[in-house]
Design an enzyme around this catalytic site. Structure first.
Site, PDB file in Angstrom:
ATOM      1  N   ASP A 196      -0.153   5.168   1.139  1.00 17.62           N
ATOM      2  CA  ASP A 196      -0.393   6.065   2.274  1.00 17.62           C
ATOM      3  C   ASP A 196      -0.453   5.280   3.578  1.00 17.62           C
ATOM      4  OD1 ASP A 196      -1.141   8.951   1.160  1.00 17.62           O
ATOM      5  OD2 ASP A 196      -2.020   7.476  -0.192  1.00 17.62           O
ATOM      6  N   ASP A 241      -2.070  -0.684   5.606  1.00 17.90           N
ATOM      7  CA  ASP A 241      -2.595  -0.179   6.874  1.00 17.90           C
ATOM      8  C   ASP A 241      -4.080   0.130   6.845  1.00 17.90           C
ATOM      9  OD1 ASP A 241      -2.303   2.229   5.202  1.00 17.90           O
ATOM     10  OD2 ASP A 241      -2.699   3.324   7.074  1.00 17.90           O
ATOM     11  N   ASP A 272       0.867  -1.172   0.000  1.00 19.02           N
ATOM     12  CA  ASP A 272       0.000   0.000   0.000  1.00 19.02           C
ATOM     13  C   ASP A 272       0.911   1.233   0.000  1.00 19.02           C
ATOM     14  OD1 ASP A 272      -2.270   1.661   0.299  1.00 19.02           O
ATOM     15  OD2 ASP A 272      -2.066   1.607   2.471  1.00 19.02           O
TER      16      ASP A 272
END
Length: 357
Positions: A88, A288, A86
């Site tokens: 961000d 996240d 991922d």
């Protein structure tokens, strides 16, 4: 209470599930009202988790990928690792201004090094062009808009979802582009325009065009204005039944209602690499966000691989391992590259996969 068992780890390639873990549907629209609200984040002070005891207890079921690294790599020896990341909150810190979510030079160097030895892809909610602009690497694959815009390897496509199968070559003719939501682009542009006009007077609200999805950021919106913002967004979406609304970290996300997510993107990339049906492939996915749970779920279903959640506080997740923050992600990636480099059978990505690095 769950107790880590290395014997099981050897058999199941890194999966740990507690029998009393709450089941979740890993979509973006299943957050509770508390998670959606502007002040729902767990309090963190100077990077320290507010409740160390709860976090330590949670880590029994989701041990650190750093402390577990040696055992993970022992089990991975002789197998093919594919790395999915991922952006961000994983490669870059979460910031108030989404346009300033820059990754560090150290992180960029680490990702570049990992991609020398393993096929590496970034799967982000950002537009593909935007995340590529942040990362600035040419030896990795990019999947933007939660996997609805994939720059894939130039190999025969064997996607499991033929219904939304759209493949073309870029202007250079050497990379396949997969865009399962292409027919929704005209509607997305209309939604984008209506949203910008509707929320322009709400201080701190921001609309981001991620090409195949639209993000409404409210990290800087006052608590008392959040209800108004949410009402305006939902009011616009009533006229677009082919779209759905979900929530991420301080962001509302509008996406086409098709059966495609980060998990599908992971499967698609494995297929295009010719690894979809291989039994000796270990996907490593680090993320996240709630949308990353779709990818964790796919790895869990495969029965092998390492789903790793980035979390500084306890959260319900399908991940088997955890990392505290992007700085630990950096450490993990560096260790992964060093492990492969030090291996007696170490070869470059171009030698292993026939893909230029």
């Amino acid at each position: 209470m769950f107790k880590r068992n290395f014997a099981k780890l050897n058999q199941a390639m890194g999966f740990q599930r507690s029998s009393n873990r709450q089941k979740v549907q890993p979509g973006v629209s299943d957050l509770s009202s508390n998670e959606r609200a502007p002040n729902s984040c767990h309090p963190v002070i100077n990077g320290a988790v507010s409740d160390d005891a709860n976090y330590s207890s949670w880590m029994v079921d989701h041990p650190s990928a750093l402390t577990s690294f040696d055992q993970m790599m022992k089990d991975a020896k002789g197998k093919k690792i594919v790395v999915f990341l991922d952006y961000d909150g994983t490669l870059s810190p979460i910031v108030n201004d989404p346009d300033r979510a820059f990754m560090s030079d150290e992180m960029r160097a680490a990702v570049r090094e990992v991609a020398k030895y393993f096929p590496t892809a970034i799967i982000s909610g950002r537009s593909r062009d935007k995340v590529k602009g942040f990362v600035q690497l040419n030896n990795i694959y990019y999947a933007g808009s939660h996997g609805m815009d994939i720059m894939a390897p130039p190999r025969p496509v064997r996607s499991s979802d033929g219904k939304y199968h759209t493949v073309s070559l870029d202007r250079k003719g050497n990379e396949a582009v997969f865009q399962p939501a292409q027919k929704f682009l005209p509607s997305i542009q209309k939604i984008l325009k209506e949203l910008e006009e509707a929320i322009m007077k709400i201080q701190g609200a921001r609309v981001e065009n991620n090409r195949f999805c639209v993000s409404v950021h409210f990290r800087q919106v006052r608590d008392e204005d959040y209800g108004i913002l949410e009402e305006k967004v939902k009011s616009i979406l009533k006229h677009y039944p082919d779209f759905r609304l979900g929530w991420g970290k301080k962001v509302m996300e509008i996406r086409p209602s098709i059966e495609w997510d980060k998990g599908n993107a992971l499967e698609y990339l494995l297929d295009t690499l010719g690894l979809g049906n291989c039994t000796d492939v270990l996907p490593v996915y680090i993320g996240d966000d709630r949308t990353d749970e779709d990818a964790f779920k796919v790895i869990q279903k495969r029965g092998q691989g390492y789903p790793i959640v980035v979390a500084s506080s306890p959260k319900d997740t399908k991940a088997s391992y955890s990392l505290h923050d992007p700085s630990e992600v950096l450490t993990f990636l560096l260790r992964l590259a060093r492990w492969r480099k030090a291996s007696s059978s170490s070869r470059s990505l171009s030698q292993i996969w026939g893909v230029g690095s």
